[in-house]
Write a protein that holds these residues in place. Sequence first.
Motif, short mmCIF file in Angstrom:
data_model
loop_
_atom_site.label_atom_id
_atom_site.label_comp_id
_atom_site.label_asym_id
_atom_site.label_seq_id
_atom_site.Cartn_x
_atom_site.Cartn_y
_atom_site.Cartn_z
N LEU A 171 0.79 -1.15 -0.07
CA LEU A 171 0.09 -0.13 -0.05
C LEU A 171 1.11 1.21 -0.07
O LEU A 171 2.06 1.27 0.41
CB LEU A 171 -0.92 -0.01 1.34
CG LEU A 171 -1.89 0.93 1.60
CD1 LEU A 171 -3.00 0.33 2.12
CD2 LEU A 171 -1.33 2.06 2.35
N GLU A 172 0.64 2.27 -0.95
CA GLU A 172 1.24 3.47 -0.62
C GLU A 172 0.41 4.55 -0.40
O GLU A 172 -0.71 4.89 -0.91
CB GLU A 172 1.99 3.77 -2.35
CG GLU A 172 2.64 5.21 -2.20
CD GLU A 172 3.42 5.52 -3.45
OE1 GLU A 172 3.73 4.75 -4.16
OE2 GLU A 172 3.49 6.67 -3.67
N VAL A 173 0.51 5.30 0.73
CA VAL A 173 -0.09 6.51 1.12
C VAL A 173 0.32 7.63 0.37
O VAL A 173 1.59 8.11 0.44
CB VAL A 173 0.22 6.78 2.57
CG1 VAL A 173 -0.42 7.61 3.39
CG2 VAL A 173 -0.30 5.34 3.36
N GLY A 174 -0.66 8.56 -0.19
CA GLY A 174 -0.54 9.69 -0.59
C GLY A 174 0.43 9.70 -2.07
O GLY A 174 1.46 10.18 -2.00
N PHE A 175 -0.23 9.11 -2.89
CA PHE A 175 0.59 8.76 -4.23
C PHE A 175 0.81 9.83 -5.01
O PHE A 175 1.43 10.08 -6.11
CB PHE A 175 -0.01 7.52 -4.93
CG PHE A 175 -1.27 7.40 -5.55
CD1 PHE A 175 -1.70 8.25 -6.61
CD2 PHE A 175 -2.34 6.84 -4.74
CE1 PHE A 175 -3.05 8.41 -6.89
CE2 PHE A 175 -3.98 6.83 -5.19
CZ PHE A 175 -4.04 7.70 -6.18
N ASP A 176 -0.04 11.00 -4.81
CA ASP A 176 -0.37 12.21 -5.72
C ASP A 176 -0.38 11.62 -7.06
O ASP A 176 -1.08 11.27 -7.67
CB ASP A 176 1.04 12.87 -5.49
CG ASP A 176 0.73 14.50 -5.80
OD1 ASP A 176 0.05 14.86 -6.51
OD2 ASP A 176 1.93 15.27 -5.77
N HIS A 177 0.76 12.09 -8.03
CA HIS A 177 0.69 11.71 -9.62
C HIS A 177 0.79 10.22 -9.61
O HIS A 177 0.34 9.70 -10.81
CB HIS A 177 1.82 12.39 -10.20
CG HIS A 177 1.54 13.89 -10.19
ND1 HIS A 177 0.89 14.63 -11.14
CD2 HIS A 177 1.96 14.98 -9.47
CE1 HIS A 177 0.99 15.92 -11.11
NE2 HIS A 177 1.70 15.94 -9.95
N PRO B 102 10.87 7.59 -9.80
CA PRO B 102 10.87 8.12 -8.54
C PRO B 102 9.28 8.94 -8.25
O PRO B 102 8.83 9.14 -9.35
CB PRO B 102 11.94 9.13 -8.22
CG PRO B 102 12.43 9.52 -9.83
CD PRO B 102 12.03 8.16 -10.72
N SER B 103 9.09 9.03 -7.11
CA SER B 103 7.91 9.88 -6.79
C SER B 103 8.04 11.33 -7.15
O SER B 103 9.23 11.87 -7.56
CB SER B 103 7.47 9.87 -5.43
OG SER B 103 8.36 10.69 -4.72
N GLN B 104 7.28 12.17 -7.58
CA GLN B 104 7.32 13.27 -8.15
C GLN B 104 8.23 14.22 -6.94
O GLN B 104 9.08 15.03 -7.28
CB GLN B 104 5.91 14.06 -8.23
CG GLN B 104 5.75 15.62 -8.41
CD GLN B 104 5.65 15.76 -10.02
OE1 GLN B 104 5.90 14.94 -10.59
NE2 GLN B 104 5.37 16.95 -10.17
#
Length: 219
Positions: free
Chosen positions: A60-66, A196-198
Motif C-alpha cells: 500500500l502506498e499512502v499519498g501517491f499524488d501523481h 521516483p515519486s514527484q
Amino acid sequence: MSGHPDPRAEVWRPADATPRGGEDDVAGALGGSRLFEQPQYRAEAEAYRRFLAPPGPVALEVGFDHGHRLLSLAHADPAVRWVGLEVRERRVLALAERAPPNLLAWRADARTVLRRLTPPGRLNRVDVLFPTPWWDEGKRAKRQLLTPIFVADLAQALVPGGVALVATDVAPYFAHVQALFAGWQPAPLPRPAARPSQRHRRCLSAGVPTFWGAWRPPA
Ligand SMILES: C[S@@+](CC[C@H](N)C(=O)[O-])C[C@H]1O[C@@H](n2cnc3c(N)ncnc32)[C@H](O)[C@@H]1O
C-alpha cells in the motif's frame, strides 16, 4: 543545516498532541472516519476488502499524488497487489484510468483505512513517501500523518515481518519518524521503483537531501 531550500524545514517540530477521536475514530479524517459506513460509500470499502481477499502479497502506498512511482511498481511486480491511497480526487481518477488490474487507486484517508478497514496482519508493505509536513501548526495538529496512533495502526495492519517504508526531505520530520519506529526492527530499504515519486524527483534535481528508513513491526 540540512541543505533544504525552505527555512521552515530546519525548525519543523511534530504536533504537540494528536487528536484521538473515539476508540475507533480518527479525528479530522477526510469525510469523517465513518465515511465508508454510509450507504453511498460502503461499496468502496467492500471493493477494498475484495481486493485484499485473495491470498498473496499486498502493498500500500499512502499519498501517491501523481502516482508515477506506484504505477511503475505495479507494472514491475504483477504478483503483488498494490493499493494507492490519496485524498486528492483528481489524482485518484487520473491514476485509476491507467491502473493495471493489480492496482487499486482509492480516494480515502489512509488513517481511516488503516484504523477501520484493513484486516489485521494483511499488508506486506506500506510506503509513506514525503508526507506533507503541514507547516501551519493548526493544520499540523489535525493532519500530521505520522503519529504514535498511526504507527500503532500500521503495526496492526502489517503481516509479521512486513515493512513500513518512510521517506522525507524534512530532517526534523525524519528524526520524529525514527523516534516513532524506535521499538521496531530496522529493515533493508526495498528495491527502488523504476520511477521516483514527484517529490523525490524534485529533490534529486534540486540537490535536496532525502532521508529514508524501513522498519518491521515488533514481534
Ligand atoms: C507532499 S505530497 C507527496 C506525494 C508523493 N508521495 C511524492 O513523494 O511525491 C503528500 C501527499 O499525501 C496526500 N495525503 C496527505 N494526507 C493523506 C492521508 N491522510 N491519506 C492519504 N493521502 C494523504 C496528499 O494529498 C499529497 O498528495
